[in-house]
Design a protein around this motif. Structure first.
Motif, PDB file in Angstrom:
ATOM      1  N   ALA A  24       0.833  -1.206   0.000  1.00 22.34           N
ATOM      2  CA  ALA A  24       0.000   0.000   0.000  1.00 22.34           C
ATOM      3  C   ALA A  24       0.871   1.260   0.000  1.00 22.34           C
ATOM      4  N   CYS A  25       2.096   1.130   0.498  1.00 23.56           N
ATOM      5  CA  CYS A  25       3.039   2.261   0.514  1.00 23.56           C
ATOM      6  C   CYS A  25       3.881   2.296  -0.763  1.00 23.56           C
ATOM      7  N   GLY A  26       3.609   1.378  -1.694  1.00 19.67           N
ATOM      8  CA  GLY A  26       4.350   1.364  -2.943  1.00 19.67           C
ATOM      9  C   GLY A  26       5.610   0.519  -2.920  1.00 19.67           C
ATOM     10  N   VAL A  27       5.837  -0.234  -1.846  1.00 18.87           N
ATOM     11  CA  VAL A  27       6.993  -1.127  -1.770  1.00 18.87           C
ATOM     12  C   VAL A  27       6.523  -2.515  -2.199  1.00 18.87           C
ATOM     13  N   MET A  60       0.847  -0.778  10.863  1.00 19.90           N
ATOM     14  CA  MET A  60      -0.511  -0.373  10.497  1.00 19.90           C
ATOM     15  C   MET A  60      -0.834   1.014  11.061  1.00 19.90           C
ATOM     16  N   GLU A  61      -0.472   1.236  12.322  1.00 20.66           N
ATOM     17  CA  GLU A  61      -0.716   2.548  12.943  1.00 20.66           C
ATOM     18  C   GLU A  61       0.053   3.642  12.208  1.00 20.66           C
ATOM     19  N   MET A  62       1.317   3.360  11.886  1.00 21.93           N
ATOM     20  CA  MET A  62       2.140   4.353  11.182  1.00 21.93           C
ATOM     21  C   MET A  62       1.593   4.617   9.782  1.00 21.93           C
ATOM     22  N   TYR A  63       1.119   3.551   9.132  1.00 24.19           N
ATOM     23  CA  TYR A  63       0.559   3.705   7.789  1.00 24.19           C
ATOM     24  C   TYR A  63      -0.677   4.602   7.829  1.00 24.19           C
ATOM     25  N   ALA A  81      -1.403   6.837   9.922  1.00 30.03           N
ATOM     26  CA  ALA A  81      -1.031   8.208  10.277  1.00 30.03           C
ATOM     27  C   ALA A  81      -0.178   8.881   9.197  1.00 30.03           C
ATOM     28  N   GLY A  82       0.181   8.112   8.157  1.00 29.89           N
ATOM     29  CA  GLY A  82       1.020   8.661   7.093  1.00 29.89           C
ATOM     30  C   GLY A  82       2.505   8.646   7.414  1.00 29.89           C
ATOM     31  N   GLU A  83       2.874   8.109   8.576  1.00 37.80           N
ATOM     32  CA  GLU A  83       4.268   8.128   9.019  1.00 37.80           C
ATOM     33  C   GLU A  83       5.121   7.075   8.292  1.00 37.80           C
ATOM     34  N   LEU A  84       4.511   5.925   7.973  1.00 39.38           N
ATOM     35  CA  LEU A  84       5.278   4.874   7.318  1.00 39.38           C
ATOM     36  C   LEU A  84       5.678   5.309   5.910  1.00 39.38           C
ATOM     37  N   GLN A  85       4.765   5.959   5.202  1.00 38.60           N
ATOM     38  CA  GLN A  85       5.066   6.456   3.858  1.00 38.60           C
ATOM     39  C   GLN A  85       6.232   7.447   3.920  1.00 38.60           C
ATOM     40  N   GLN A  86       6.234   8.316   4.928  1.00 42.75           N
ATOM     41  CA  GLN A  86       7.322   9.286   5.091  1.00 42.75           C
ATOM     42  C   GLN A  86       8.647   8.573   5.354  1.00 42.75           C
ATOM     43  N   ALA A  87       8.621   7.576   6.228  1.00 41.63           N
ATOM     44  CA  ALA A  87       9.849   6.845   6.564  1.00 41.63           C
ATOM     45  C   ALA A  87      10.407   6.146   5.331  1.00 41.63           C
ATOM     46  N   LEU A  88       9.523   5.639   4.483  1.00 42.97           N
ATOM     47  CA  LEU A  88       9.969   4.907   3.297  1.00 42.97           C
ATOM     48  C   LEU A  88      10.541   5.825   2.220  1.00 42.97           C
ATOM     49  N   THR A  89      10.118   7.075   2.207  1.00 49.61           N
ATOM     50  CA  THR A  89      10.630   7.995   1.192  1.00 49.61           C
ATOM     51  C   THR A  89      11.813   8.816   1.709  1.00 49.61           C
ATOM     52  N   ALA A  90      12.079   8.737   3.006  1.00 50.21           N
ATOM     53  CA  ALA A  90      13.185   9.518   3.589  1.00 50.21           C
ATOM     54  C   ALA A  90      14.527   9.029   3.066  1.00 50.21           C
TER      55      ALA A  90
END
Length: 103
Positions: free
Chosen positions: A42-45, A89-92, A94-103
């Motif tokens: 879902a985060c594109g990975v 799941m919680e990070m996803y 909240a949008g935090e997981l997507q940010q971590a993956l693009t950092a």
């Protein structure tokens, strides 16, 4: 650091995204591992580096000590421990997981 801990360290630091899980991304062997793969997709990975802990008892036990985290799956991004499927799941959400993956 034990041999197993060194092997885990090399895997974690050798890939941007690493998921230690039960089974594979194509065939998860537990619901939590399956959910972790779906969250990453879902985060594109679409092709995370996965390690099937069911194939290696040393890694299965060693990864719990490595992160001081008792459960599997475990997600690492850029060499840092993120968490298990609930945290993912919680990070996803909240949008935090997507940010971590693009950092």
């Amino acid at each position: 650091m034990s041999d197993v801990q060194q092997r885990i360290d090399q895997i974690v630091k050798g890939h941007k995204v690493v998921l230690f899980m039960k089974g594979t991304a194509q065939f998860p062997m537990c619901g939590f591992s399956g959910r972790a793969v779906q969250v990453l997709k879902a985060c594109g990975v679409n092709d995370p580096h996965t390690v099937n802990v069911l194939e290696d008892e040393d890694i299965r036990q060693g990864i719990k000590e490595y992160a001081n985290w008792p459960t599997i799956p475990q997600l690492y991004i850029n060499g840092e421990f993120v968490g298990g499927s609930d945290i993912m799941m919680e990070m996803y959400q909240a949008g935090e997981l997507q940010q971590a993956l693009t950092a």
